[in-house]
Design a protein around this motif. Sequence first.
Motif, PDB file in Angstrom:
ATOM      1  N   ASP A 147       0.796  -1.236   0.000  1.00  0.00           N
ATOM      2  CA  ASP A 147       0.000   0.000   0.000  1.00  0.00           C
ATOM      3  C   ASP A 147       0.827   1.284   0.000  1.00  0.00           C
ATOM      4  OD1 ASP A 147      -2.298  -1.486   0.033  1.00  0.00           O
ATOM      5  OD2 ASP A 147      -2.581  -1.345   2.192  1.00  0.00           O
ATOM      6  N   ILE A 148       1.837   1.385   0.859  1.00  0.00           N
ATOM      7  CA  ILE A 148       2.504   2.678   1.061  1.00  0.00           C
ATOM      8  C   ILE A 148       3.882   2.755   0.416  1.00  0.00           C
ATOM      9  CG2 ILE A 148       1.222   3.111   3.184  1.00  0.00           C
ATOM     10  CD1 ILE A 148       3.817   2.478   4.728  1.00  0.00           C
ATOM     11  N   ILE A 149       4.332   1.702  -0.241  1.00  0.00           N
ATOM     12  CA  ILE A 149       5.622   1.715  -0.931  1.00  0.00           C
ATOM     13  C   ILE A 149       5.392   1.840  -2.427  1.00  0.00           C
ATOM     14  CG2 ILE A 149       7.660   0.369  -1.556  1.00  0.00           C
ATOM     15  CD1 ILE A 149       7.644  -0.897   1.145  1.00  0.00           C
ATOM     16  N   THR A 150       6.136   2.745  -3.059  1.00  0.00           N
ATOM     17  CA  THR A 150       6.227   2.771  -4.514  1.00  0.00           C
ATOM     18  C   THR A 150       7.670   2.451  -4.885  1.00  0.00           C
ATOM     19  OG1 THR A 150       4.483   4.428  -4.764  1.00  0.00           O
ATOM     20  CG2 THR A 150       6.013   4.190  -6.594  1.00  0.00           C
ATOM     21  N   ARG A 151       7.820   1.467  -5.772  1.00  0.00           N
ATOM     22  CA  ARG A 151       9.169   1.065  -6.189  1.00  0.00           C
ATOM     23  C   ARG A 151       9.234   0.973  -7.708  1.00  0.00           C
ATOM     24  NH1 ARG A 151      12.841  -4.253  -4.454  1.00  0.00           N
ATOM     25  NH2 ARG A 151      14.719  -3.512  -5.540  1.00  0.00           N
ATOM     26  N   ARG A 152      10.076   1.842  -8.306  1.00  0.00           N
ATOM     27  CA  ARG A 152      10.239   1.847  -9.754  1.00  0.00           C
ATOM     28  C   ARG A 152      11.681   1.622 -10.193  1.00  0.00           C
ATOM     29  NH1 ARG A 152       7.040   7.000 -10.025  1.00  0.00           N
ATOM     30  NH2 ARG A 152       4.860   6.411 -10.215  1.00  0.00           N
ATOM     31  N   TYR A 153      12.608   1.703  -9.245  1.00  0.00           N
ATOM     32  CA  TYR A 153      14.028   1.667  -9.584  1.00  0.00           C
ATOM     33  C   TYR A 153      14.728   0.567  -8.792  1.00  0.00           C
ATOM     34  CZ  TYR A 153      12.848   6.233 -11.486  1.00  0.00           C
ATOM     35  OH  TYR A 153      12.268   7.247 -12.189  1.00  0.00           O
ATOM     36  N   PRO A 154      15.891   0.136  -9.236  1.00  0.00           N
ATOM     37  CA  PRO A 154      16.540  -1.018  -8.609  1.00  0.00           C
ATOM     38  C   PRO A 154      16.956  -0.823  -7.161  1.00  0.00           C
ATOM     39  CG  PRO A 154      17.482  -0.579 -10.785  1.00  0.00           C
ATOM     40  CD  PRO A 154      16.614   0.579 -10.451  1.00  0.00           C
ATOM     41  N   ASP A 155      17.474   0.379  -6.815  1.00  0.00           N
ATOM     42  CA  ASP A 155      18.114   0.530  -5.507  1.00  0.00           C
ATOM     43  C   ASP A 155      17.433   1.516  -4.582  1.00  0.00           C
ATOM     44  OD1 ASP A 155      18.767   2.912  -6.791  1.00  0.00           O
ATOM     45  OD2 ASP A 155      20.828   2.943  -6.046  1.00  0.00           O
ATOM     46  N   ARG A 156      16.199   1.930  -4.894  1.00  0.00           N
ATOM     47  CA  ARG A 156      15.547   2.921  -4.061  1.00  0.00           C
ATOM     48  C   ARG A 156      14.034   2.776  -4.144  1.00  0.00           C
ATOM     49  NH1 ARG A 156      17.738   4.679  -8.593  1.00  0.00           N
ATOM     50  NH2 ARG A 156      16.786   6.248  -9.938  1.00  0.00           N
ATOM     51  N   LEU A 157      13.366   3.352  -3.161  1.00  0.00           N
ATOM     52  CA  LEU A 157      11.912   3.293  -3.119  1.00  0.00           C
ATOM     53  C   LEU A 157      11.359   4.451  -2.299  1.00  0.00           C
ATOM     54  CD1 LEU A 157      11.412   2.202  -0.034  1.00  0.00           C
ATOM     55  CD2 LEU A 157      11.666  -0.043  -1.060  1.00  0.00           C
ATOM     56  N   ILE A 159       8.406   5.622   0.567  1.00  0.00           N
ATOM     57  CA  ILE A 159       7.438   5.235   1.591  1.00  0.00           C
ATOM     58  C   ILE A 159       6.549   6.445   1.863  1.00  0.00           C
ATOM     59  CG2 ILE A 159       7.073   4.394   3.934  1.00  0.00           C
ATOM     60  CD1 ILE A 159       9.822   3.115   3.852  1.00  0.00           C
ATOM     61  N   LYS A 160       5.239   6.280   1.631  1.00  0.00           N
ATOM     62  CA  LYS A 160       4.281   7.367   1.827  1.00  0.00           C
ATOM     63  C   LYS A 160       3.621   7.185   3.194  1.00  0.00           C
ATOM     64  CE  LYS A 160       2.171   6.269  -2.069  1.00  0.00           C
ATOM     65  NZ  LYS A 160       2.943   5.493  -3.045  1.00  0.00           N
ATOM     66  N   ILE A 161       3.815   8.152   4.087  1.00  0.00           N
ATOM     67  CA  ILE A 161       3.450   7.950   5.487  1.00  0.00           C
ATOM     68  C   ILE A 161       2.242   8.756   5.950  1.00  0.00           C
ATOM     69  CG2 ILE A 161       5.791   7.301   6.148  1.00  0.00           C
ATOM     70  CD1 ILE A 161       6.152  10.135   7.292  1.00  0.00           C
ATOM     71  N   THR A 162       1.731   9.669   5.125  1.00  0.00           N
ATOM     72  CA  THR A 162       0.599  10.504   5.550  1.00  0.00           C
ATOM     73  C   THR A 162      -0.034  11.157   4.329  1.00  0.00           C
ATOM     74  OG1 THR A 162      -0.084  12.357   6.965  1.00  0.00           O
ATOM     75  CG2 THR A 162       2.062  12.537   5.914  1.00  0.00           C
TER      76      THR A 162
END
Length: 412
Positions: A147-157, A159-162
């Motif tokens: 739900d709160i993680i968006t990941r589009r790249y190999p080494d980073r992401l 986190i949406k917290i609010t």
Amino acid sequence: MYRMTLSNIPEERFDKLRNEISDYENIKDRIFTGIEDYEKILYQKKKILKYLNATEEDYNNYHWQIKNRFTSAEGISKIIDLSETDLKYINEVASKYRFAVSPYYLSLIDPQNSDCAIKKQAIPAVEELNDLGELDPMDEKGTAIHDIITRRYPDRLIIKITNVCGMFCRFCQRRRHIGETDKVVPRAKIQTAIEYVRENREIRDVLITGGDAFLVSDEMIEWMLKELRAIPHVEIIRFGTRTPVTLPQRITKNLVDILKKYHPIFVNTHFNHPREITPESKIACEMLADAGIPLGNQMVLLNGVNNDKYVVRKLNLKLLTIRVKPYYIFHPKTVKGTSHFWVKIEEGLEIMESLRGRTSGLAIPTYIINGPKGLGKTPIMPNYLLCLGKDKASFRNWQGEYFEVENFGADA
């Protein structure tokens, strides 16, 4: 008076250089920062304090600012003039898309300028009822984890917290998440996201965002930082926040003291117009910079707000004076209800062309197009490479002058 002369360099050369920026020099003093027009902002602030029956101490408290955000057309009409038609349309848009403006950011609106860039960013407009575009053009939902993680790249992401913001920008790419009430993601769900980071050793860079990442409690921020710093492969922690722009009161000594305990911490903020650079935003940025936190700016290119080469140049130059590095210019995303902000790619390229050579590289961000459906950030720039051959490459410089360089490697 002693005057240095450079006999080997013709004066015409320096005249030509001066002429390259004479257009900007002639207009820059008519593009006001909030510092330069602060007397007008203070007048608006006094109106707001009187209307809300508040003190200076209240105004400097970010909790008070959040609690007293303006959320109705009727309230805003007490501070800036609105016609009956304006009131009707604001209420109509508000029934579809939530809006809220901090007292501080409302004070930045120039009441004598119907075309005010701050007003366009903060106050709903009838054009938002246009159904062009999509609610999620970047397909964040399709690249979401837990739900709160968006990941589009190999080494980073991400986190949406609010979903909380000091001001809900009318061009927001995540307006679908705003909802009708302020919400902070439960700690258990954030812990699940942190565990995902822990389990995936290739993740070295974590961006905490929202909403606005700084609009959770200090305790929540410290807990997240402590948890992430306990993960050996996490090298960089970044925050995405517009609080230095819309709610600078949030940048407190306590917050800064927490952040600097967990270096390296980076903060990307979001100035879109020179008027947003005020004494308060300057103090907020300098507090972060003094704590050793590098600051970058992510400007969104917006029709009627900053799609002007002189506005962008002044913004970027003044950002450097408050120790914020222009980082990205984002081409506007085709979010539903924001079509009145869209610009053509040519406008962005013209702005980039106007910066190169006419100011320092520090003031030149990267112009980014976000690929639809989660295809990621794609940089574009004016074409300076004209031809690339086996032994020679042809270029034009920032003044349009042609030159060639030999194209030989070490094994030639």
